[in-house]
Design a protein around this motif. Sequence first.
Motif, PDB file in Angstrom:
ATOM      1  N   SER A  11      -0.733 -33.575   9.231  1.00  0.00           N
ATOM      2  CA  SER A  11      -2.174 -33.295   9.274  1.00  0.00           C
ATOM      3  C   SER A  11      -2.560 -32.008   8.534  1.00  0.00           C
ATOM      4  CB  SER A  11      -2.649 -33.199  10.733  1.00  0.00           C
ATOM      5  OG  SER A  11      -1.907 -32.214  11.433  1.00  0.00           O
ATOM      6  N   VAL A  12      -1.585 -31.137   8.302  1.00  0.00           N
ATOM      7  CA  VAL A  12      -1.906 -29.859   7.654  1.00  0.00           C
ATOM      8  C   VAL A  12      -1.113 -29.622   6.375  1.00  0.00           C
ATOM      9  CG1 VAL A  12      -2.445 -28.864   9.902  1.00  0.00           C
ATOM     10  CG2 VAL A  12      -0.195 -28.444   8.890  1.00  0.00           C
ATOM     11  N   GLU A  13      -0.125 -30.457   6.115  1.00  0.00           N
ATOM     12  CA  GLU A  13       0.719 -30.232   4.936  1.00  0.00           C
ATOM     13  C   GLU A  13      -0.116 -30.265   3.663  1.00  0.00           C
ATOM     14  OE1 GLU A  13       4.191 -32.625   4.853  1.00  0.00           O
ATOM     15  OE2 GLU A  13       5.200 -31.180   3.536  1.00  0.00           O
ATOM     16  N   GLY A  14       0.160 -29.293   2.811  1.00  0.00           N
ATOM     17  CA  GLY A  14      -0.597 -29.185   1.567  1.00  0.00           C
ATOM     18  C   GLY A  14      -1.809 -28.287   1.687  1.00  0.00           C
ATOM     19  N   ARG A  15      -2.227 -27.986   2.920  1.00  0.00           N
ATOM     20  CA  ARG A  15      -3.387 -27.104   3.121  1.00  0.00           C
ATOM     21  C   ARG A  15      -2.999 -25.804   3.829  1.00  0.00           C
ATOM     22  NH1 ARG A  15      -7.296 -28.633   6.480  1.00  0.00           N
ATOM     23  NH2 ARG A  15      -5.924 -29.948   7.765  1.00  0.00           N
ATOM     24  N   PHE A  16      -1.998 -25.856   4.661  1.00  0.00           N
ATOM     25  CA  PHE A  16      -1.566 -24.690   5.424  1.00  0.00           C
ATOM     26  C   PHE A  16      -0.233 -24.187   4.878  1.00  0.00           C
ATOM     27  CE2 PHE A  16      -3.824 -25.636   9.757  1.00  0.00           C
ATOM     28  CZ  PHE A  16      -5.019 -25.836   9.073  1.00  0.00           C
ATOM     29  N   THR A  17      -0.056 -22.859   4.936  1.00  0.00           N
ATOM     30  CA  THR A  17       1.182 -22.256   4.470  1.00  0.00           C
ATOM     31  C   THR A  17       1.629 -21.190   5.464  1.00  0.00           C
ATOM     32  OG1 THR A  17       0.474 -22.562   2.170  1.00  0.00           O
ATOM     33  CG2 THR A  17       2.324 -21.069   2.576  1.00  0.00           C
ATOM     34  N   VAL A  18       2.865 -21.308   5.918  1.00  0.00           N
ATOM     35  CA  VAL A  18       3.410 -20.317   6.837  1.00  0.00           C
ATOM     36  C   VAL A  18       4.276 -19.340   6.043  1.00  0.00           C
ATOM     37  CG1 VAL A  18       5.417 -21.751   7.428  1.00  0.00           C
ATOM     38  CG2 VAL A  18       4.644 -19.960   9.009  1.00  0.00           C
ATOM     39  N   SER A  19       4.186 -18.080   6.420  1.00  0.00           N
ATOM     40  CA  SER A  19       4.999 -17.057   5.764  1.00  0.00           C
ATOM     41  C   SER A  19       5.325 -15.977   6.781  1.00  0.00           C
ATOM     42  CB  SER A  19       4.247 -16.464   4.558  1.00  0.00           C
ATOM     43  OG  SER A  19       3.052 -15.823   4.978  1.00  0.00           O
ATOM     44  N   ARG A  20       6.261 -15.136   6.417  1.00  0.00           N
ATOM     45  CA  ARG A  20       6.613 -14.065   7.333  1.00  0.00           C
ATOM     46  C   ARG A  20       6.853 -12.769   6.583  1.00  0.00           C
ATOM     47  NH1 ARG A  20      10.976 -16.667  10.798  1.00  0.00           N
ATOM     48  NH2 ARG A  20      10.807 -14.720  11.927  1.00  0.00           N
ATOM     49  N   ASP A  21       6.585 -11.678   7.251  1.00  0.00           N
ATOM     50  CA  ASP A  21       6.809 -10.337   6.728  1.00  0.00           C
ATOM     51  C   ASP A  21       7.652  -9.617   7.777  1.00  0.00           C
ATOM     52  OD1 ASP A  21       4.574  -7.572   5.767  1.00  0.00           O
ATOM     53  OD2 ASP A  21       6.747  -7.731   5.913  1.00  0.00           O
ATOM     54  N   ASN A  22       8.953  -9.738   7.640  1.00  0.00           N
ATOM     55  CA  ASN A  22       9.836  -9.192   8.666  1.00  0.00           C
ATOM     56  C   ASN A  22       9.742  -7.676   8.754  1.00  0.00           C
ATOM     57  OD1 ASN A  22      10.708 -11.731   9.399  1.00  0.00           O
ATOM     58  ND2 ASN A  22      12.524 -11.657   8.094  1.00  0.00           N
ATOM     59  N   ALA A  23       9.475  -7.033   7.642  1.00  0.00           N
ATOM     60  CA  ALA A  23       9.395  -5.569   7.653  1.00  0.00           C
ATOM     61  C   ALA A  23       8.283  -5.080   8.582  1.00  0.00           C
ATOM     62  CB  ALA A  23       9.162  -5.058   6.237  1.00  0.00           C
ATOM     63  N   ASN A  24       7.219  -5.894   8.700  1.00  0.00           N
ATOM     64  CA  ASN A  24       6.099  -5.516   9.551  1.00  0.00           C
ATOM     65  C   ASN A  24       6.013  -6.357  10.820  1.00  0.00           C
ATOM     66  OD1 ASN A  24       4.678  -3.368   8.012  1.00  0.00           O
ATOM     67  ND2 ASN A  24       4.619  -4.965   6.439  1.00  0.00           N
ATOM     68  N   ASN A  25       7.057  -7.140  11.065  1.00  0.00           N
ATOM     69  CA  ASN A  25       7.125  -7.955  12.288  1.00  0.00           C
ATOM     70  C   ASN A  25       5.921  -8.889  12.402  1.00  0.00           C
ATOM     71  OD1 ASN A  25       8.848  -8.573  14.447  1.00  0.00           O
ATOM     72  ND2 ASN A  25       7.577  -7.435  15.890  1.00  0.00           N
ATOM     73  N   MET A  26       5.620  -9.565  11.315  1.00  0.00           N
ATOM     74  CA  MET A  26       4.459 -10.447  11.275  1.00  0.00           C
ATOM     75  C   MET A  26       4.844 -11.824  10.761  1.00  0.00           C
ATOM     76  SD  MET A  26       1.804  -8.583  12.207  1.00  0.00           S
ATOM     77  CE  MET A  26       0.399  -9.452  11.542  1.00  0.00           C
ATOM     78  N   VAL A  27       4.126 -12.820  11.254  1.00  0.00           N
ATOM     79  CA  VAL A  27       4.186 -14.176  10.714  1.00  0.00           C
ATOM     80  C   VAL A  27       2.736 -14.607  10.490  1.00  0.00           C
ATOM     81  CG1 VAL A  27       4.827 -16.570  11.129  1.00  0.00           C
ATOM     82  CG2 VAL A  27       6.345 -14.735  11.855  1.00  0.00           C
ATOM     83  N   TYR A  28       2.512 -15.287   9.379  1.00  0.00           N
ATOM     84  CA  TYR A  28       1.152 -15.658   9.009  1.00  0.00           C
ATOM     85  C   TYR A  28       1.029 -17.176   8.873  1.00  0.00           C
ATOM     86  CZ  TYR A  28       1.110 -10.760   7.623  1.00  0.00           C
ATOM     87  OH  TYR A  28       1.219  -9.393   7.610  1.00  0.00           O
ATOM     88  N   LEU A  29      -0.180 -17.642   9.085  1.00  0.00           N
ATOM     89  CA  LEU A  29      -0.508 -19.031   8.793  1.00  0.00           C
ATOM     90  C   LEU A  29      -1.769 -19.009   7.943  1.00  0.00           C
ATOM     91  CD1 LEU A  29       0.288 -22.015   9.313  1.00  0.00           C
ATOM     92  CD2 LEU A  29      -1.455 -22.025  11.111  1.00  0.00           C
ATOM     93  N   GLN A  30      -1.585 -19.262   6.661  1.00  0.00           N
ATOM     94  CA  GLN A  30      -2.707 -19.354   5.746  1.00  0.00           C
ATOM     95  C   GLN A  30      -3.266 -20.767   5.814  1.00  0.00           C
ATOM     96  OE1 GLN A  30      -4.193 -16.985   3.752  1.00  0.00           O
ATOM     97  NE2 GLN A  30      -5.681 -18.557   3.168  1.00  0.00           N
ATOM     98  N   MET A  31      -4.539 -20.879   6.132  1.00  0.00           N
ATOM     99  CA  MET A  31      -5.164 -22.182   6.292  1.00  0.00           C
ATOM    100  C   MET A  31      -6.257 -22.330   5.252  1.00  0.00           C
ATOM    101  SD  MET A  31      -5.377 -22.370  10.458  1.00  0.00           S
ATOM    102  CE  MET A  31      -6.700 -21.182  10.565  1.00  0.00           C
ATOM    103  N   ASP A  32      -6.039 -23.229   4.333  1.00  0.00           N
ATOM    104  CA  ASP A  32      -7.001 -23.473   3.254  1.00  0.00           C
ATOM    105  C   ASP A  32      -7.640 -24.845   3.413  1.00  0.00           C
ATOM    106  OD1 ASP A  32      -4.602 -21.927   1.078  1.00  0.00           O
ATOM    107  OD2 ASP A  32      -6.384 -21.005   1.973  1.00  0.00           O
ATOM    108  N   ARG A  33      -8.783 -24.990   2.763  1.00  0.00           N
ATOM    109  CA  ARG A  33      -9.512 -26.280   2.783  1.00  0.00           C
ATOM    110  C   ARG A  33      -9.655 -26.800   4.212  1.00  0.00           C
ATOM    111  NH1 ARG A  33      -5.709 -26.933  -1.021  1.00  0.00           N
ATOM    112  NH2 ARG A  33      -4.754 -28.774  -0.086  1.00  0.00           N
ATOM    113  N   LEU A  34     -10.136 -25.924   5.058  1.00  0.00           N
ATOM    114  CA  LEU A  34     -10.273 -26.279   6.467  1.00  0.00           C
ATOM    115  C   LEU A  34     -11.266 -27.417   6.658  1.00  0.00           C
ATOM    116  CD1 LEU A  34     -10.095 -22.709   7.936  1.00  0.00           C
ATOM    117  CD2 LEU A  34      -8.677 -24.614   8.693  1.00  0.00           C
TER     118      LEU A  34
END
Length: 124
Positions: free
Chosen positions: A62-85
Motif C-alpha cells: 500500500s505504500v511501496e514506491g511512495r514511502f521511504t524509510v531511512s536511519r541516521d544512527n549518529a543521531n539515533n533517528m529513524v525516518y519515514l518519508q511519505m510522498d504523494r500522500l
Amino acid sequence: VQVMEFGGGLVQAGESLRLSCTASGLNLGDYGVGWFRQAPGKEREAISYKTKSGDYKYYASSVEGRFTVSRDNANNMVYLQMDRLKPEDKATYYCAIRTTATHSWRYDAGYKYWGQGTQVKVSS
C-alpha cells in the motif's frame, strides 16, 4: 526505554510529510525498526521496516514506491518519508523497536518498544 515519533500533521493529497522516530534508553542502531499505522476502525498494519544493519528495507504494498524509510544512527533517528500522500493514508503512525526476529517484520509480536503515535491526516 521511551520511543517517540513526531512529524505528523494535516496535508493535502499529493503532498509529503516526514515522520521521525527516536528513542531514549537504547541505541536505535542496535535494532531493526518498524513503522506501523492504524486508521480509525481498522487493525494496525505494518507498513515499513528497516533492518539493524540498514542494508534492507521492506514496505507494505500500500505504500511501496511512495514511502521511504531511512536511519541516521549518529543521531539515533529513524525516518519515514511519505510522498504523494493519499486520503487513505490517514492514520496514527507508530514507530516500534524489533527485539526478536521469530516472526516476520509484519507482525507485532517481535516488537517490544512502541511510541505513542503521531497522527497523519490527508485531505482530498
